[in-house]
Design a protein around this motif. Structure first.
Motif, PDB file in Angstrom:
ATOM      1  N   LYS A   1      -3.798  -0.639  23.838  1.00  0.00           N
ATOM      2  CA  LYS A   1      -3.853  -1.345  25.120  1.00  0.00           C
ATOM      3  C   LYS A   1      -2.464  -1.795  25.550  1.00  0.00           C
ATOM      4  O   LYS A   1      -1.633  -2.154  24.720  1.00  0.00           O
ATOM      5  CB  LYS A   1      -4.780  -2.563  25.011  1.00  0.00           C
TER       6      LYS A   1
ATOM      7  N   ASP B   1      -3.549  -4.563  33.895  1.00  0.00           N
ATOM      8  CA  ASP B   1      -3.115  -5.957  33.744  1.00  0.00           C
ATOM      9  C   ASP B   1      -4.288  -6.932  33.781  1.00  0.00           C
ATOM     10  O   ASP B   1      -4.096  -8.133  33.588  1.00  0.00           O
ATOM     11  CB  ASP B   1      -2.091  -6.324  34.817  1.00  0.00           C
TER      12      ASP B   1
ATOM     13  N   ILE C   1      -7.098  -8.309  31.855  1.00  0.00           N
ATOM     14  CA  ILE C   1      -7.529  -8.350  30.460  1.00  0.00           C
ATOM     15  C   ILE C   1      -9.024  -8.081  30.329  1.00  0.00           C
ATOM     16  O   ILE C   1      -9.476  -7.419  29.390  1.00  0.00           O
ATOM     17  CB  ILE C   1      -7.182  -9.721  29.825  1.00  0.00           C
TER      18      ILE C   1
ATOM     19  N   SER D   1      -0.705  -4.046  29.048  1.00  0.00           N
ATOM     20  CA  SER D   1      -0.973  -4.756  30.300  1.00  0.00           C
ATOM     21  C   SER D   1       0.191  -4.652  31.289  1.00  0.00           C
ATOM     22  O   SER D   1       0.107  -5.155  32.399  1.00  0.00           O
ATOM     23  CB  SER D   1      -1.264  -6.240  30.017  1.00  0.00           C
TER      24      SER D   1
END
Length: 234
Positions: free
Chosen positions: A33, A11, A13, A35
């Protein structure tokens, strides 16, 4: 190997971007990806991946629980990113289906190195001719390399990939004392022992499956000061 599909789940970035950048510099261009745990599950359900890097602390689900859910769809290598390094956390991660872990803060090049090692090992395993694969019968239990099965007292027993690989290595070296360093190099592919916990937890997980009494092992024995050995005639 560079065509491998890598899934990053974190989570933060900044961590996603940093690891993605390093992976791409090393030639891994197929990077996915997520998150949140929800995004990760959607990706895993939608398409096959070759390696997963999974943060333990996510906003919507504990990374350990997410790992367990991911295992419903794939048995690929899962590497945990964690700031939690207690024995309990390590044990929990492995019990939920994880294969390895790196503690934060970390060097992204270390992760790249681990990915390369694991992908090389996977390719070698896939290229082994089936005629070389074996069944190892210990009476109480049987290990079938070709089928990837562990059968205990006639019943199929679930066995995570990394635990099975370690058991197979013991079977291939039956009655030989193997040090933790040897096991780590052979099964995880690293040239030095990074963490005692990794080997010890996997030894325990094998014993829980093959031993009549895991607390008093007769097959997978500890040789004090030297390592472990799998005994053919317990």
């Amino acid at each position: 190997m560079k065509n491998a599909k890598i899934l990053l789940v974190d989570d933060e970035i900044s961590i996603l971007q940093m690891v993605e950048m390093v992976l791409k510099k090393e030639g891994f261009t197929n990077v996915l990806k997520a998150s949140t745990g929800k995004e990760a599950i959607e990706i895993v359900k939608r398409e096959p991946v070759d390696y997963i890097i999974l943060d333990v602390m996510l906003p919507d689900i504990n990374g350990f629980d997410l790992c367990e859910k991911i295992r419903e769809y794939t048995d690929v290598h899962i590497l945990f990113l964690t700031a939690r390094i207690t024995d309990f956390d390590v044990l929990t991660g492995f019990e939920k289906g994880g294969d390895d872990y790196v503690t934060k803060p970390f060097n992204p090049l270390e992760i790249v190195a681990r990915i390369k090692v694991q992908l090389r090992r996977s390719r070698k395993t896939e290229s082994v001719p089936k005629v070389n694969l074996k069944r190892h019968d210990f009476g109480h239990f049987l290990v079938d390399e070709e089928a990837g099965d562990l059968i205990v007292e006639g019943k199929l027993v679930a066995c995570p990939a990394q635990v099975f690989l370690l058991l197979v290595y013991f079977c291939q070296n039956v009655n030989r004392v193997l040090s933790k360093e040897q096991l780590f190099n052979a099964v995880w592919g690293y040239d030095h022992l990074i963490d005692d916990n990794t080997v010890m937890v996997h030894i325990r997980r094998i014993r829980e499956r093959i031993e009549p009494d895991p607390g008093k092992p007769v097959f997978l024995q500890t040789v004090r000061g030297l390592g472990y050995k799998l005994v053919k005639e317990a």
